[in-house]
Motif scaffolding. Structure first.
Motif: not given
Length: 480
Positions: A206-211, A346-353, A356-359, A362-364
């Protein structure tokens, strides 16, 4: 799986790579349907072409209305090698058999009235040309590399190759489109395996991306610039193509003046297609936004469902301040996750940009298999470097990389699950075993189809290729 089957799987995966080189040789015959079916191998004949005298390629085989040239065999080796595919155990006979399969597919597609429109082919050719240009740098260098006298000659030959390739692909799809497999067949396939395959170490990620945010003033600057281009073209007759060459941030189309040929079925982002098909011939669009940046489009020609257009892409800059803000944000998020204050999903759903994975927290998803597992030895090298050495539940340090538009972005990756190397297990690896069983069933269907169609199709194999041991009966009578 025996050697012949291994090679056959490999060649099926690259069999449609009959590339430009196949027609880049000194070949005089371009319409294979004009060759009499009793044509002998042409070896030393020379014919006049303008002021040049060129040697005619030998004909290795005729399949239906198509021919296979001696030079096609050599060039298929080059195709494989250029893709990093080992040719150590591949022979001329293997390649000749693969090429005959491809021609058989294309020939039968025509008999079955499978339609590939000129518009579809032209769209693919245009994308291919633009990809070639991106690598070669200019049309002159591209023509020199492929030994062509003009862009028209290059496009004509690419058109014929692409049409054959599309026909063959659609025929292959038609052959196996109704092939399905039941759980009982999967179990039988697994039980009959002489040796269980070994699957390498796999991970779920899983990943979290911030742009960095693009400041509004930078967005407006780009929009204003595009409006200036539009006004200069419309009011002063300036060349849209020249502006694309000079100013567009799209490296794939800028060298060709921003030119694109597209149909409604081509894979462009929705916003781009919506604008392209809303304009009249000669019209220039207002600036509009896609995930790549801001564009304007000018329509050159409309031919039914095909549009020839040019576009200019400008990508807004991000500031040092916005880059630093993004870095601080992901540092803070990572610390809260590591300290147990925040759940990764939860962090991925809240802040990831990353949409494709946010909802999905963050699962790839593995693009090769469409499931959540990545085999370490087969994953993208960049991703491998990012997760190598991480244990289950561990989170990477903050990673900096570039987006498709060249902007910086930051991310953190979590190994949510790690599966050690192991022999195939029916329960644990059901999906992989199912895929193997389905491929085996599809291959058997193709072999049955080939056997039937070989008997019904005119096929003539010449020279040394008559002595090959093929998996299919291409040489119907050894005495002829």
């Amino acid at each position: 799986m025996n050697l012949k089957s291994t090679i056959k799987y490999s060649l099926l995966s690259i069999g449609l790579l009959t590339c430009l080189g196949s027609y880049a040789q000194e070949v005089v015959v371009t319409d294979s349907s004009s060759i009499p079916m009793n044509e002998q191998v042409v070896k030393d004949t020379v014919v006049e072409k303008g002021k040049q005298r060129r040697k005619v390629d030998g004909i290795a085989a005729v399949v239906g209305q198509f021919i296979i040239l001696d030079s096609d065999i050599d060039l298929m080796y080059k195709d494989m090698q250029s893709q990093g595919i080992s040719t150590a155990q591949v022979t001329d006979c293997n390649l000749a058999g693969s090429l005959m399969e491809n021609k058989l597919y294309a020939h039968q597609a025509i008999q079955d009235s499978i339609i590939v429109t000129d518009a579809q082919v032209e769209g693919i050719v245009e994308q291919t040309i633009q990809g070639f240009l991106q690598q070669a740098g200019s049309m002159d260098r591209l023509l020199q590399f492929y030994n062509k006298d003009s862009e028209e000659e290059l496009r004509t030959e690419l058109f014929e190759l692409t049409k054959q390739r599309q026909l063959a692909q659609r025929m292959q799809q038609k052959i196996i489109e109704d092939v399905t497999i039941t759980p009982e067949e999967v179990k039988q396939y697994y039980d009959n395996m002489e040796e269980k395959p070994v699957f390498g170490t796999e991970v779920e990620l899983s990943q979290i991306v911030i742009e960095p945010e693009v400041p509004e003033e930078e967005r407006q600057k780009v929009i204003d610039r595009l409006n200036e281009f539009k006004a200069d073209v419309e009011d002063n007759g300036a060349s849209f193509a020249t502006k694309a060459v000079l100013y567009s941030d799209d490296p794939g189309t800028a060298p060709g003046g921003g030119k694109i040929t597209m149909t409604r079925k081509d894979q462009f982002v929705k916003e781009f297609k919506d604008v392209a098909f809303s304009l009249q011939e000669g019209e220039v669009s207002e600036p509009f936004e896609t995930i790549f940046g801001y564009h304007i489009i000018k329509i050159d020609d409309i031919r039914g469902q095909t549009v020839d257009l040019r576009h200019i892409l400008l990508i807004p800059d991000v500031t040092n301040a916005s880059v630093e803000a993004a870095r601080k944000e992901i540092d803070t998020v990572r610390k809260k996750i590591v300290d147990g204050e925040l759940d990764f999903a939860d962090a991925a759903r809240e802040v990831s940009d990353e949409e494709e994975t946010r909802n999905e927290g963050g699962k790839l998803i593995n693009p090769r298999t469409s499931d959540t597992r990545f085999e370490l030895t087969k994953m993208d090298p960049e991703l491998f470097q990012q997760v190598e050495g991480l244990e289950e539940g561990e989170i990477s340090q903050v990673l900096r990389q570039q987006t498709r538009t060249g902007r910086p972005q930051f991310k953190i990756i979590k190994v949510t699950k790690k599966i050690p190397e192991h022999a195939a297990d029916y329960a644990t690896d059901y999906q992989k075993i199912k895929d193997l069983a389905l491929k085996d069933k599809q291959l058997k269907r193709i072999e049955e189809w080939q056997k039937e169609k070989i008997n019904d199709t005119y096929i003539k194999v010449n020279g040394k290729y008559r002595d090959c041991e093929y998996t299919s009966e291409w040489v119907k009578d050894k005495n002829q």
